[in-house]
Motif scaffolding. Structure first.
Motif: not given
Length: 419
Positions: A304-319
């Protein structure tokens, strides 16, 4: 009142209400209330708040001459809307819910004299008992408007039976047409009005008006009553010929944020109530802690932490969403059983967060601790994620009830009445 114990409150309630009225209000059967009153079994102390709330009810809601009004419960789930309307004197005379696991939870908590009906599409409207109010948390489905557009172009009349055929909303309409209840309350997701580019709402609105009802829709956030942002559209309708205006301004919505997560989380200070129907399933009373199985495994927490970090890098708020004692949570969804990511309870630095327990989910939806959870955790998460914020329904029912029963004057919101 000298005796503030649950038994004392029960005995005071019995000077004003029948055993049936008390049983309906606290979600138990009459035999259980009778055993409490006669001292055959202890009256649970956790019923104290519910009994105090019952004693605060206006006497007109419980006249002693039968129910104040009757209602049917369609797409009932586990009965969240029903609880809200029973709190103001309503009696359920018909229930429909197709999911067998939800039926199990519903039957465990209500134990009706009437049978619990399954698929509403197979029930003839004429076979449904007469009722004053229709309640339905119907599923949101798209409507095909191709045929409607063609008929418009040809100047031909069409109606709800044509527009809504093949959807579950059609079953709501055919029952309304046949039984002509004085009022209804329909509940759905917030984006109902924008669903299918507004076509869905256009069909729903026109169909209800065509059936002869004045409608009043409003999006209400459950965060007024529980520590959860949960916006849902509520559609109140009254028969046109009765000339009744439902006023949403009369609905008392307390400030958001008054209720926080601390209010629904299991208490580790020794004050967590012992619920005989839960036992230690969710919470170890000896260890004063939530059962370890609700804490995320290292593998899932890392994912879940990796998933959130991946989307933060794309500018998304998912997590994932961490919930703290003083916070208000995200919306509980039916998929919560998968990873619990939308509401993870913070357990301290260096400790993996945990899921809510099903009991905490029930509290997050405003269900009392007397509400029993007879199904697996997975099913319970789905059921509460699909349910309603019960106190919202109870407050709307407070305003609807006197209009349904013919009282000329609406009661003041509770905080105004106490002023």
């Amino acid at each position: 009142m000298n005796d503030d114990t649950a038994l004392g409150l029960l005995r005071e309630a019995r000077t004003r209400f029948t055993q049936r009225q008390i049983a309906d209000y606290v979600g138990k059967d009459i035999k259980t209330v009778r055993r409490w009153e006669q001292g055959e079994t202890p009256c649970p102390q956790l019923l104290g708040p519910a009994l105090r709330a019952l004693l605060a009810q206006a006497p007109c809601h419980f006249s002693g001459n039968g129910p104040a009004f009757t209602f049917i419960d369609l797409f009932a789930g586990v009965g969240g809307i029903r609880l809200g309307f029973e709190a103001h004197g309503g009696q359920c005379v018909f229930t429909s819910e197709w999911d067998s696991y939800a039926q199990k939870t519903y039957a465990e908590n209500f134990g009706d004299s009437h049978p619990l009906t399954g698929d509403i599409t197979k029930i003839e409207a004429r076979d449904i008992p007469d009722h004053d109010v229709l309640l339905a948390g119907f599923p949101c489905q798209p409507f095909s408007i191709a045929g409607v557009s063609k008929k418009n172009a040809l100047g031909r009349a069409h109606g709800f039976a044509c527009d809504t055929q093949g959807t579950l909303f059609f079953d709501v309409c055919r029952i309304i047409e046949e039984k002509r209840p004085r009022a209804f309350l329909l509940e759905n997701v917030k984006n109902l009005m924008s669903h299918d580019k507004g076509r869905t709402w256009d069909v729903i609105k026109c169909s209800l008006i065509e059936l002869g009802y004045d409608i009043s829709p409003r999006v209400v956030d459950g965060a007024h009553f529980v520590p959860q942002h949960r916006e849902r559209i509520l559609i109140v309708g009254f028969r046109k010929e009765d000339d009744i205006r439902f006023d949403w301004d009369a609905v008392d919505l307390p400030p958001k944020g008054v209720q926080v997560m601390r209010d629904i989380l299991h208490r580790t200070d020794g004050t967590e109530p012992v619920l005989p129907w839960d036992g230690d399933r969710f919470f170890s009373h000896d260890a004063r802690k939530v059962q370890d199985k609700y804490t995320l495994t290292p593998k899932l927490w890392q994912y879940l932490q990796d998933y959130a970090a991946k989307h933060r890098a794309k500018g998304n708020g998912f997590g994932f969403g961490l919930a703290f004692p003083d916070s208000v949570a995200r919306t509980l969804s039916a998929r919560y059983y998968k990873d619990g990511s939308e509401i993870l309870v913070y357990q301290g630095e260096g400790i993996n967060p945990r899921r809510l327990t099903p009991r905490e989910c029930a509290r997050l939806m405003g269900f009392p601790d007397t509400f029993r959870i007879p199904v697996s955790d997975m099913r319970a998460y789905k059921q509460f994620g699909n349910s309603v914020v019960m106190p919202v329904m109870r407050e709307v029912a407070r305003v609807m009830a006197p209009l349904v029963t013919g009282q000329a004057e609406q009661p003041l919101p509770e905080h105004q009445a106490a002023a």
